[in-house]
Motif scaffolding. Structure first.
Motif, mmCIF file in Angstrom:
data_model
loop_
_atom_site.group_PDB
_atom_site.id
_atom_site.type_symbol
_atom_site.label_atom_id
_atom_site.label_comp_id
_atom_site.label_asym_id
_atom_site.label_seq_id
_atom_site.Cartn_x
_atom_site.Cartn_y
_atom_site.Cartn_z
ATOM 1 N N SER A 86 7.619 6.615 -6.858
ATOM 2 C CA SER A 86 9.040 6.308 -6.955
ATOM 3 C C SER A 86 9.288 4.827 -7.180
ATOM 4 C CB SER A 86 9.762 6.765 -5.684
ATOM 5 O OG SER A 86 11.121 6.391 -5.706
ATOM 6 N N ARG A 87 8.987 4.002 -6.173
ATOM 7 C CA ARG A 87 9.376 2.599 -6.219
ATOM 8 C C ARG A 87 8.749 1.842 -7.391
ATOM 9 N NH1 ARG A 87 12.854 4.146 -3.166
ATOM 10 N NH2 ARG A 87 13.341 3.302 -1.103
ATOM 11 N N GLN A 88 7.430 1.916 -7.515
ATOM 12 C CA GLN A 88 6.756 1.152 -8.563
ATOM 13 C C GLN A 88 7.068 1.706 -9.946
ATOM 14 O OE1 GLN A 88 2.597 0.805 -7.575
ATOM 15 N NE2 GLN A 88 3.013 -0.086 -5.561
ATOM 16 N N ALA A 89 7.185 3.020 -10.060
ATOM 17 C CA ALA A 89 7.529 3.615 -11.349
ATOM 18 C C ALA A 89 8.911 3.142 -11.791
ATOM 19 C CB ALA A 89 7.486 5.134 -11.249
ATOM 20 N N PHE A 90 9.840 3.098 -10.846
ATOM 21 C CA PHE A 90 11.191 2.619 -11.156
ATOM 22 C C PHE A 90 11.171 1.146 -11.540
ATOM 23 C CE2 PHE A 90 14.648 0.207 -9.010
ATOM 24 C CZ PHE A 90 15.627 0.396 -9.977
ATOM 25 N N LEU A 91 10.464 0.313 -10.760
ATOM 26 C CA LEU A 91 10.438 -1.120 -11.051
ATOM 27 C C LEU A 91 9.823 -1.397 -12.409
ATOM 28 C CD1 LEU A 91 10.994 -4.008 -10.105
ATOM 29 C CD2 LEU A 91 8.724 -4.018 -9.041
ATOM 30 N N ARG A 92 8.763 -0.692 -12.739
ATOM 31 C CA ARG A 92 8.133 -0.883 -14.051
ATOM 32 C C ARG A 92 9.104 -0.513 -15.174
ATOM 33 N NH1 ARG A 92 3.915 1.310 -12.793
ATOM 34 N NH2 ARG A 92 2.547 -0.481 -12.527
ATOM 35 N N ALA A 93 9.820 0.588 -15.006
ATOM 36 C CA ALA A 93 10.802 1.006 -16.014
ATOM 37 C C ALA A 93 11.950 0.013 -16.100
ATOM 38 C CB ALA A 93 11.326 2.403 -15.684
ATOM 39 N N LEU A 94 12.373 -0.522 -14.952
ATOM 40 C CA LEU A 94 13.458 -1.496 -14.933
ATOM 41 C C LEU A 94 13.049 -2.783 -15.642
ATOM 42 C CD1 LEU A 94 16.241 -2.434 -14.025
ATOM 43 C CD2 LEU A 94 15.245 -3.027 -11.790
#
Length: 251
Positions: A86-94
């Protein structure tokens, strides 16, 4: 001590994305130096100088961990699911979005290209970000896109959030306190009976939701938050203004 924290904080800030993602391409990925630089853009009209203060938290993550994690390996897997899935996948996409979207970028006084993005808190199941006001709901849509199927041992891991739109020079500690109070209100508005007893949590359709508040000035907030909301919305039940993740696309 203040000077030391500032100097060390700047070092951390310049390496933060690399530390979180372990990807060398983010070693030189630097955010705007302050919230003014992050938010000021004359092309955005009356949104110039405004920020979206975003705070997210997990719904009953502690209770779910206590029920499903009896061994150290279980707890490590639980943490891995939250951070990596969740967190890292979101940050990478952001970051990919910010690096490809000119409205997410600013040319600094030194002539460098920086991102209009600030990470204020990166905790176990909590996260606080600041982005330009004109990107606030877009960022929330991206966040919930990466959280829509998050689960552990078949149990949905849902997350609530708060977005406060305000001026970039609003007292950030007070904004943070307001976000905490509003996040508690969001928890209540996800329907109190769910949070009591042995119920493990909410499904994503109900539990992935946020409240937002447009804070025109800090003078708006006087007394208790619930009293202010009742007065500001003139009798409308604030609970009915909860925005679920599936509604963000339409919004």
């Amino acid at each position: 001590s203040t000077h030391f924290r500032r100097q060390e904080g700047m070092k951390i800030k310049h390496r933060l994305f690399y530390e979180l993602l372990g990807d060398e391409q983010y070693l030189e990925q630097i955010s705007a130096k302050d919230l003014g630089e992050l938010a000021l853009d004359p092309a955005q009209g009356n949104l110039s100088g405004k920020i979206a203060f975003i705070h997210m938290d997990g719904n009953r993550f502690g209770s779910i961990r206590g029920e499903y994690c009896k061994e150290m390996e279980d707890r490590q897997e639980f943490d891995r699911v939250i951070q990596e899935d969740s967190r890292q996948a979101f940050l990478r996409a952001l970051l990919e979005l910010a690096r490809s979207d000119p409205q997410f970028q600013v040319r600094t006084s030194e002539g460098k290209l920086a991102l209009r993005l600030e990470v204020l808190l990166w905790g176990g199941d909590e996260m606080t970000l600041v982005v330009p006001a004109w990107k606030g709901l877009e960022v929330m849509r991206l966040f919930y896109h990466h959280a829509q199927a998050l689960q552990f041992r078949g149990q949905p891991l849902t997350q609530r959030a708060v977005v406060i739109f305000c001026h970039h020079n609003a007292p950030i500690l007070l904004v943070n306190q307001l976000a905490g109070a509003l996040l508690d209100r969001t928890k209540t508005d996800l329907h109190a009976p769910i949070w009591q007893g042995s119920s493990p949590g909410l499904d994503h359709a109900r539990g992935d939701a946020l409240h937002y508040l447009v804070l025109e000035s800090f003078d708006m907030i006087q007394g208790e938050l619930d009293d202010f909301l009742a007065s500001y919305y003139q009798g409308i039940d604030y609970a009915n203004l909860l925005v679920h993740a599936a509604e963000l696309e339409t919004l």
